[in-house]
Design an enzyme around this catalytic site. Structure first.
Site, short mmCIF file in Angstrom:
data_model
loop_
_atom_site.label_atom_id
_atom_site.label_comp_id
_atom_site.label_asym_id
_atom_site.label_seq_id
_atom_site.Cartn_x
_atom_site.Cartn_y
_atom_site.Cartn_z
N ARG A 42 27.40 26.89 25.63
CA ARG A 42 26.02 26.49 25.50
C ARG A 42 25.10 27.66 25.14
NH1 ARG A 42 24.44 21.77 29.88
NH2 ARG A 42 25.86 20.18 29.05
N ARG A 98 20.45 5.63 30.83
CA ARG A 98 21.83 5.82 31.27
C ARG A 98 21.99 5.54 32.76
NH1 ARG A 98 24.26 11.38 29.34
NH2 ARG A 98 22.80 12.22 30.88
N ARG A 119 21.20 8.97 37.67
CA ARG A 119 21.36 10.32 38.19
C ARG A 119 20.00 11.01 38.35
NH1 ARG A 119 25.74 12.11 33.98
NH2 ARG A 119 24.07 13.54 33.46
N ARG A 135 15.20 19.66 29.47
CA ARG A 135 16.55 19.96 29.00
C ARG A 135 16.58 20.13 27.48
NH1 ARG A 135 20.12 15.26 31.41
NH2 ARG A 135 21.81 16.34 30.29
#
Length: 220
Positions: free
Chosen positions: A88, A127, A160, A171
């Site tokens: 990353r 999600r 989540r 993010r």
């Protein structure tokens, strides 16, 4: 073949990895899954990682690199590897090259799944994860989201902690600042290819249509 999947959070890396596993039988290593396992187990690394993940920040390089070294030692990667979420940062990419050199192998291809910010936000905030089997689903387009159950086992689904809009936007910012430079790293090595992560087929965004492009790059 050793393949690196690049792209922002929610770009579709995990979905494409699932298709690749079925067709090519390569080992899939997802740093997101590894970190969540560590968090669930309550390990020291897991506790440290959770504080970064909940804020939408990258887990420090040294933690990720250490976890990946252990994973490579535990598994046979001779049949090829799909890396999802690692590297990353450029530092992680350099560390990966060093680890692969010790194993007499290399990264063969880096595929960037290029997905617009608004699509990423919509996907992640929709999600849900199953409390029983860990399967991931989505309430996108579902008439009664509160009644949505796991499509695999019928278990209870939950959102989540890091799948809220504020964290997702952070993010994306972190991705652009820290991870996006990886495209230059792999471009300089002549290994970077790009696909449209929000490709439309028959009027709908279609992961299989994206996969056709991914597969064509691998078979080229």
């Amino acid at each position: 073949m050793n393949l690196v999947l690049l792209g922002g959070p929610g770009a579709g890396k995990g979905t494409q990895a699932e298709f690749l596993i079925k067709d090519f039988g390569m080992l899939h290593i997802s740093t997101g899954d590894l970190l969540r396992e560590a968090v669930a187990a309550g390990t020291e690394q897991g506790k440290l990682a959770k504080s970064y993940m909940d804020a939408g920040n990258l887990v420090p390089d040294e933690v990720i690199i250490g976890i990946m070294k252990e994973k490579f030692q535990e598994n046979d990667i001779s049949n090829g590897l799909i890396l999802d979420g690692f590297p990353r940062t450029t530092a992680q990419a350099e560390a990966l090259d060093d680890m692969f050199e010790e194993l007499n192998t290399q990264v063969d291809l880096a595929i960037l799944i290029d997905t617009p910010d608004n699509v990423i936000i919509e996907r992640i905030c929709s999600r849900r994860m199953c409390k029983s089997c860990g399967a991931i689903g989505s309430v996108l387009g579902v008439e009664n989201p509160e009644e949505y159950v796991c499509p695999k086992c019928g278990g209870e689904m939950y959102q989540r902690d890091d799948d809220n809009e504020e964290t997702v936007r952070n993010r994306i910012t972190v991705y652009k600042e820290n991870t996006a430079p990886l495209t230059d790293f792999y471009k300089a090595q002549g290994k970077l290819k790009k696909v449209n992560g929000a490709k439309v087929s028959n009027g709908k965004k279609n992961a299989l249509a994206v996969y056709e492009d991914v597969k064509s790059l691998i078979n080229a």
